[in-house]
Design a protein around this motif. Structure first.
Motif, PDB file in Angstrom:
ATOM      1  N   TRP A 126       0.865  -1.189   0.000  1.00 19.90           N
ATOM      2  CA  TRP A 126       0.000   0.000   0.000  1.00 19.90           C
ATOM      3  C   TRP A 126       0.895   1.230   0.000  1.00 19.90           C
ATOM      4  O   TRP A 126       1.844   1.325   0.786  1.00 19.90           O
ATOM      5  N   ASN A 127       0.603   2.153  -0.878  1.00 17.36           N
ATOM      6  CA  ASN A 127       1.428   3.351  -1.038  1.00 17.36           C
ATOM      7  C   ASN A 127       0.951   4.431  -0.070  1.00 17.36           C
ATOM      8  O   ASN A 127       0.111   5.269  -0.399  1.00 17.36           O
ATOM      9  N   SER A 128       1.509   4.422   1.135  1.00 14.40           N
ATOM     10  CA  SER A 128       1.012   5.304   2.202  1.00 14.40           C
ATOM     11  C   SER A 128       1.129   6.773   1.840  1.00 14.40           C
ATOM     12  O   SER A 128       0.223   7.571   2.134  1.00 14.40           O
ATOM     13  N   TYR A 164      -4.433  11.708  -1.213  1.00 20.48           N
ATOM     14  CA  TYR A 164      -5.822  11.667  -1.678  1.00 20.48           C
ATOM     15  C   TYR A 164      -6.822  11.373  -0.559  1.00 20.48           C
ATOM     16  O   TYR A 164      -7.985  11.083  -0.826  1.00 20.48           O
ATOM     17  N   GLY A 165      -6.361  11.440   0.682  1.00 11.52           N
ATOM     18  CA  GLY A 165      -7.275  11.289   1.798  1.00 11.52           C
ATOM     19  C   GLY A 165      -7.621   9.859   2.162  1.00 11.52           C
ATOM     20  O   GLY A 165      -8.597   9.612   2.887  1.00 11.52           O
ATOM     21  N   PHE A 166      -6.826   8.904   1.684  1.00 15.55           N
ATOM     22  CA  PHE A 166      -7.040   7.508   2.060  1.00 15.55           C
ATOM     23  C   PHE A 166      -6.298   7.207   3.361  1.00 15.55           C
ATOM     24  O   PHE A 166      -5.372   7.944   3.738  1.00 15.55           O
ATOM     25  N   PRO A 167      -6.655   6.137   4.048  1.00 20.61           N
ATOM     26  CA  PRO A 167      -5.956   5.779   5.286  1.00 20.61           C
ATOM     27  C   PRO A 167      -4.478   5.468   5.052  1.00 20.61           C
ATOM     28  O   PRO A 167      -4.082   5.078   3.954  1.00 20.61           O
ATOM     29  N   ASP A 168      -3.678   5.645   6.101  1.00 25.41           N
ATOM     30  CA  ASP A 168      -2.242   5.354   6.012  1.00 25.41           C
ATOM     31  C   ASP A 168      -1.990   3.882   5.722  1.00 25.41           C
ATOM     32  O   ASP A 168      -1.013   3.537   5.053  1.00 25.41           O
ATOM     33  N   LYS A 169      -2.859   3.047   6.234  1.00 25.53           N
ATOM     34  CA  LYS A 169      -2.688   1.600   6.075  1.00 25.53           C
ATOM     35  C   LYS A 169      -3.902   1.018   5.362  1.00 25.53           C
ATOM     36  O   LYS A 169      -5.020   1.512   5.524  1.00 25.53           O
TER      37      LYS A 169
END
Length: 489
Positions: A37-39, A45-50
């Protein structure tokens, strides 16, 4: 509350007429699980860190959120110079668009999502091998400052997929400012859907080139922008020694982003005629042919836009391509050599350098990094990269003498330390060599994703010394120079 209720999504491409796409849901793989996952990109883009199970289910098609509008784009294109009308998203789906914190909108696209009406004889799947390569190379290009699509995450599965051997299905989540390519315009032109083509051009201007709107010739201005962005991209490829391998018009982004990573390769030994695609038997997409092929592709796009743009305007824009390309490339190469002013003898220095690099098969990346170290290392370390040390010495002496004539904005001499510091900011120490990617692939196929993650982090900072990663800067082994990479994925 679901994550999809709080993130800002749009589905603007799905609001276009059905001639542009086919709505279709992803077809889930068996036992899908995260690889990486590209943290950093996720945060943007506001996605979770994990990565979460909710995200996995959404991207893999196990539970498609109501905010998505999955679709397979329809386009066409010239493949190896031959027009093919039967193209489209054959294994990828545009799920939605997401807005970053700064307001930038990007496509969320999943690659390997299963059969679509445009799969032709394919199975609609991607494999872990090619997905790892795309993940790593898009990160490498971003680290080098080259416009590119990016990978948000990567999943693997237990679904068997058959290529030259049995492999396993994978899913790559690809982010791009747009997935619109030259082939979109070609499709509508060759099928005589000129109203749809005009609509596409209007949307491209609205979404990506708003400065063209309201101008006297907005479509001509749009094409000028596409030509310029393509020229910049190609100049960047040539400057860092990157070969794309499959420069079909359906792989050319209208925004000049490096797009669709297949049988790419970075130069090891400097070979202008380097062919990275084992399937390219004629060498159409060889490294030194890329500038010419980009112009060919732009000419194909120009032909498809002839119903919207006057021939004179199209020809004028095409005539600017080589001027723009040469300007960008010259500026980049001058920075790589630390020559920031222009003197009459510079042309001879560049010409002789390229001749020596080719004749001695010198490692392209190592050479430029080494001459960036002349403030800390001995000149002999540059000379030792060449078989013909006498000629190398003559060139290096003339180059150093030329550098000593560099003056700053106040007219004062530029020190070796000042020059080399700037050169190290544009000459990478680390690139994605094919053998490094292969090692990461081999381990990933055994279930060990640690090398993939280490390599991805390394490539985000290719200009830094990174002493703990020094071994990644070593010259490739002989087997690493002869890996056969084809379109098979």
């Amino acid at each position: 509350m679901s994550f999809w209720d709080i993130v800002t999504l749009t589905t603007r491409f799905s609001e276009l007429p059905k001639a542009f796409y086919t709505p279709i849901d992803p077809q889930p793989l068996s036992n899908t699980r995260w690889v990486t996952w590209n943290s950093d990109l996720a945060k943007h883009y506001g996605f979770p860190d994990k990565p979460t199970d909710e995200l996995l289910q959404a991207f893999s098609g196990q539970a498609v959120p109501k905010q998505f509008a999955p679709l397979a784009m329809k386009y066409a294109g010239h493949q190896f110079g031959v027009y093919n009308p039967d193209l489209g998203d054959g294994r990828g789906l545009l799920l939605a668009e997401v807005a970053s914190k700064s307001g930038q909108v990007a496509d969320i696209h999943v690659k390997g999502a299963g059969l679509t009406p445009y799969s032709r004889m394919g199975d609609g799947r991607a494999v872990l091998r090619s997905s790892v390569r795309e993940y790593l190379c898009s990160e490498a290009m971003a680290g080098l400052g080259i416009a590119t699509t990016r990978a948000l995450g990567l999943m693997t599965s237990d679904t068997p997929v058959y290529r030259e051997k049995q492999e396993y299905g994978a899913l790559l989540i690809r982010m791009a400012d747009t997935h619109i390519r030259f082939g979109h315009f070609e499709h509508f032109f060759y099928t005589n859907q000129l109203d749809q083509q005009k609509l596409l051009a209007d949307k491209v201007i609205e979404w990506y080139f708003p400065e063209c709107a309201g101008q006297e010739n907005p479509y001509a201005m749009m094409f000028n922008q596409i030509v310029d962005k393509t020229a910049l991209m190609i100049a960047q490829w040539q400057a860092v020694g990157f070969a794309h391998g499959v420069m079909n018009t359906d792989n050319m982004s209208i925004l000049g982003q490096t797009f669709d990573y297949g049988p790419f390769g970075f130069l090891d030994d400097y070979q202008p005629e380097f062919i990275c695609n084992h399937s390219d038997y004629q060498g159409r997409y060889a490294f030194d042919q890329q500038p010419r092929i980009a112009l060919w592709n732009l000419s194909a796009l120009a032909h498809s836009l002839s119903a919207l743009i006057e021939r004179e305007d199209l020809e004028q824009a095409l005539n600017q391509y080589e001027v723009q390309l040469n300007g960008y490339f010259s500026e980049m190469m001058r920075k790589k050599l630390g020559l920031f002013t222009r003197l009459p003898e510079d042309g001879a220095i560049f010409d002789t350098m390229f001749e020596l690099l080719a004749a001695n098969k010198v490692d392209y990346t190592r050479f430029f990094r080494q001459i960036s170290m002349l403030d800390k290392a001995k000149p002999q370390e540059v000379i030792d990269l060449f078989l013909d040390r006498e000629q190398a010495t003559q060139w290096l002496d003339s180059y150093i003498a030329r550098c000593e004539r560099e003056l700053n904005s106040e007219g004062e001499p530029v020190s070796t330390a000042q020059r080399c510091e700037k050169m190290r900011q544009v000459n990478p120490k680390y690139i994605l060599r094919n053998y490094l990617a292969q090692i990461a692939i081999d381990r990933a196929e055994e279930g060990d994703f640690s090398e993939l993650e280490r390599l991805a982090e390394l490539l985000k900072k290719p200009f830094d010394e990174q002493p703990h990663n020094e071994h990644y800067a070593k010259l490739p082994p002989e087997w690493g120079k002869t890996l056969e990479i084809s379109c098979s994925s």
